[in-house]
Design an enzyme around this catalytic site. Structure first.
Site, PDB file in Angstrom:
ATOM      1  N   ASP A 156     -10.578  -8.322  46.394  1.00  0.00           N
ATOM      2  CA  ASP A 156      -9.636  -9.232  47.069  1.00  0.00           C
ATOM      3  C   ASP A 156     -10.258  -9.746  48.372  1.00  0.00           C
ATOM      4  O   ASP A 156     -10.210 -10.942  48.685  1.00  0.00           O
ATOM      5  CB  ASP A 156      -8.262  -8.573  47.305  1.00  0.00           C
ATOM      6  CG  ASP A 156      -8.333  -7.171  47.891  1.00  0.00           C
ATOM      7  OD1 ASP A 156      -9.445  -6.618  48.021  1.00  0.00           O
ATOM      8  OD2 ASP A 156      -7.263  -6.613  48.229  1.00  0.00           O
ATOM      9  N   ASP A 194     -14.803 -18.703  38.904  1.00  0.00           N
ATOM     10  CA  ASP A 194     -14.093 -19.988  39.026  1.00  0.00           C
ATOM     11  C   ASP A 194     -13.941 -20.336  40.505  1.00  0.00           C
ATOM     12  O   ASP A 194     -14.128 -21.490  40.915  1.00  0.00           O
ATOM     13  CB  ASP A 194     -12.704 -19.932  38.361  1.00  0.00           C
ATOM     14  CG  ASP A 194     -12.725 -20.470  36.919  1.00  0.00           C
ATOM     15  OD1 ASP A 194     -13.750 -20.289  36.237  1.00  0.00           O
ATOM     16  OD2 ASP A 194     -11.707 -21.061  36.487  1.00  0.00           O
TER      17      ASP A 194
HETATM   18 MN    MN Z   1     -13.414 -18.093  32.963  1.00  0.00          MN
END
Ligand code: MN
Ligand code: NAD
Ligand code: IPM
Length: 366
Positions: free
Chosen positions: A228, A256
Site C-alpha cells: 500500500d 497498471d
Molecule cells: Mn492486469
C-alpha cells in the site's frame, strides 16, 4: 532483458485474441515480418485462431496439440489480449492465458516501467529521468491458482474462498530473478513489496526468503516496502525504485499504476518467462500489459506502441538483444514527433502509428 535465447527455436506463435488485441498484434506481426524479410532472420510466424470468436464458434480454448507445439517447438508467443463481453465468465481467456503461464511455468512476469518522454510523466515536476524501474511479478502462484470455491452458492449463507498459495520454491525463484536482473543491469536496489503486516504466514515466507536471497547479493541494497505504501511512494517519487519484486496479485495491480507513470496502458510492455539456471531456454509469452479494451475496440484508436515494445522484449528473448533498444528508440521518436495515438499525445490512429513505426524500422534495417 538479459536472457539470450540463442538455443531457442525461431518459431513464434501469434495469438491476437480479442478486441484491440487483433489491431495491435497486426502491427507487432508486421514488425516481425520486417526482421524476417529485411534481415533474413529465420523467424517462422504461426498464426493461431484462438480467442472469443473461436470459443463462441466451436467451444475451443487452448487445444492440447497447440499447447504442445508451442511448448516443444516455439521460442515465443506474441499475444494481444483476451477478454470479450460476449464471454462474461472469461472461460476462454483463463484457459489460454493461464494455460500458457502455468502450463509453461512462466514464473517471471517482467514489466518495465520506463518513461520515454517527459510529457508522458503525469507527476508534477517529474520527468523521464524519474521513471525507470522494472517490476518482477510472480506469475504462477498466489490467488491466481484458482484453489477454492463457493459453498451454499446463491443463498444468503454463501461462502466464497480463493486460497492465496505461495511456495518456498516459487517465492525464492522470483526474488532471485529480480536480484539477478539488478546485478546484470547495474541496479543498486531491489524492493520487495508485500502485505506481511496483515497476511502473516505468506508475508513471513516472503520476508525470510527475501533476506536469504539478498545475502547472495551483497552489493545490492534489499529493501522491504508494504504494497500500500509502495503505491503512495510510486506517485510521490518513482525515482526511488529500480527493481520491484512482488506477488502475482500485487504485481498485477501495481503494474497498471506503474503504466500510468509513463504514458498509460497503451505503452506498457510485458514478458512472461521461465528463467532457467544460466539464462532463459524456454518459450516465453510476450503480451502488452493492457487488455482487450472493449471501449475502443474496432475504432482504430488503440495504441500499438506497447506491442512494439513487447516485440522488442520478444526479440531480445530470442537472442537479438539490440533490437529491444532499437524499437524503444523508434517508439521514443514516434512520441517526440507526435506520430502516435491520442492517449500518448498524438492524433493518429492505430494503423497510421504502426505505419510510422514500420517505415522507421524499414529504413533502419535496409
Ligand atoms: Mn492486469
Ligand atoms: P484494459 O486494459 O483493456 O483497458 C483499460 C483502459 O485502458 C480502457 O480505458 C482502455 O481503453 C485503455 N487502453 C487499454 N489498452 C489501450 C491501448 N493499447 N491504447 C489506448 N488505450 C488503451 O482493461 P479492462 O477494460 O479492465 O479489461 C478489458 C478486458 O481485457 C477484460 O476482459 C480483462 O479481463 C481483459 N484483460 C486481458 C489481459 C490480457 O489478455 N493479457 C490483460 C488485462 C485485461
Ligand atoms: C494482466 C491481466 C490478467 C492478470 C487478467 C486478464 C487475468 O490483468 O495480464 O495483467 O490479472 O494477470
Amino acid at each position: 532483458m538479459t536472457h539470450p535465447g540463442l538455443a531457442l527455436p525461431r518459431k513464434i506463435a501469434i495469438l491476437p485474441g480479442d478486441g484491440i488485441g487483433s489491431e495491435v498484434t497486426a502491427i507487432g506481426r508486421r514488425v516481425l515480418e520486417l526482421y524476417r524479410d529485411k534481415k533474413g532472420w529465420p523467424l517462422e510466424l504461426w498464426d493461431l485462431d484462438l480467442g472469443a470468436d473461436r470459443y463462441l464458434r466451436d467451444g475451443t480454448t487452448l487445444p492440447k496439440e497447440v499447447f504442445e507445439e508451442v511448448r516443444d517447438r516455439c521460442g515465443a508467443i506474441l499475444l494481444g489480449a483476451l477478454g470479450d463481453p460476449r464471454v462474461p465468465g472469461l472461460e476462454h481467456a483463463r484457459d489460454i492465458l493461464f494455460g500458457f503461464r502455468f502450463g509453461l511455468d512462466l514464473f517471471a512476469n517482467v514489466r518495465p516501467c520506463k518513461a520515454l518522454d517527459d510529457a508522458l510523466v503525469p507527476l508534477k515536476g517529474k520527468g523521464k529521468a524519474d521513471v525507470d524501474f522494472v517490476v518482477f511479478r510472480e506469475n504462477t502462484e498466489g490467488v491466481y491458482v484458482g484453489m477454492g470455491g463457493n459453498f451454499k452458492k446463491g443463498t444468503p449463507d454463501e461462502v466464497a474462498i480463493n486460497e492465496d498459495l505461495h511456495t518456498r520454491k516459487g517465492v525464492e525463484r522470483i526474488i532471485r530473478a529480480a536480484f539477478e536482473h539488478a546485478r546484470t543491469h547495474g541496479k543498486k536496489t531491489v524492493h520487495m513489496a508485500d502485505k506481511s503486516n496483515a497476511m502473516r504466514a505468506v508475508g513471513d515466507l516472503w520476508q525470510r526468503t527475501f533476506q536469504l536471497v539478498a545475502k547472495d547479493y551483497p552489493n545490492i541494497v534489499a529493501k522491504h516496502v508494504y504494497v500500500d505504501a509502495l503505491c503512495l511512494y510510486l506517485l510521490q517519487d518513482p525515482s526511488r525504485f529500480q527493481v520491484i519484486v512482488t506477488n502475482n496479485l500485487f504485481g498485477d495491480i501495481v503494474t497498471d499504476l506503474a503504466a500510468a507513470l509513463h504514458g498509460g496502458l497503451g505503452i506498457a510492455a510485458s514478458a512472461s518467462i521461465h528463467v532457467a539456471e544460466g539464462g532463459a531456454s524456454r518459450v516465453g509469452l510476450f503480451e502488452p500489459v493492457h487488455g482487450s479494451a472493449p471501449d475502443i475496440a474496432g475504432q482504430d484508436k488503440a495504441n500499438p506502441l506497447a506491442t512494439v515494445l513487447t516485440v522488442g522484449m520478444l526479440l531480445s528473448h530470442l537472442g537479438y538483444p539490440d533490437e529491444e533498444a532499437r524499437l524503444e528508440a523508434i517508439v521514443g521518436k514516434a512520441l517526440r514527433e507526435k506520430q502516435c495515438t491520442p492517449d500518448v499525445g498524438g492524433t493518429l490512429g492505430t494503423r497510421a502509428t504502426g505505419a510510422y513505426v514500420l517505415e522507421q524500422l524499414a529504413r533502419e534495417l535496409s
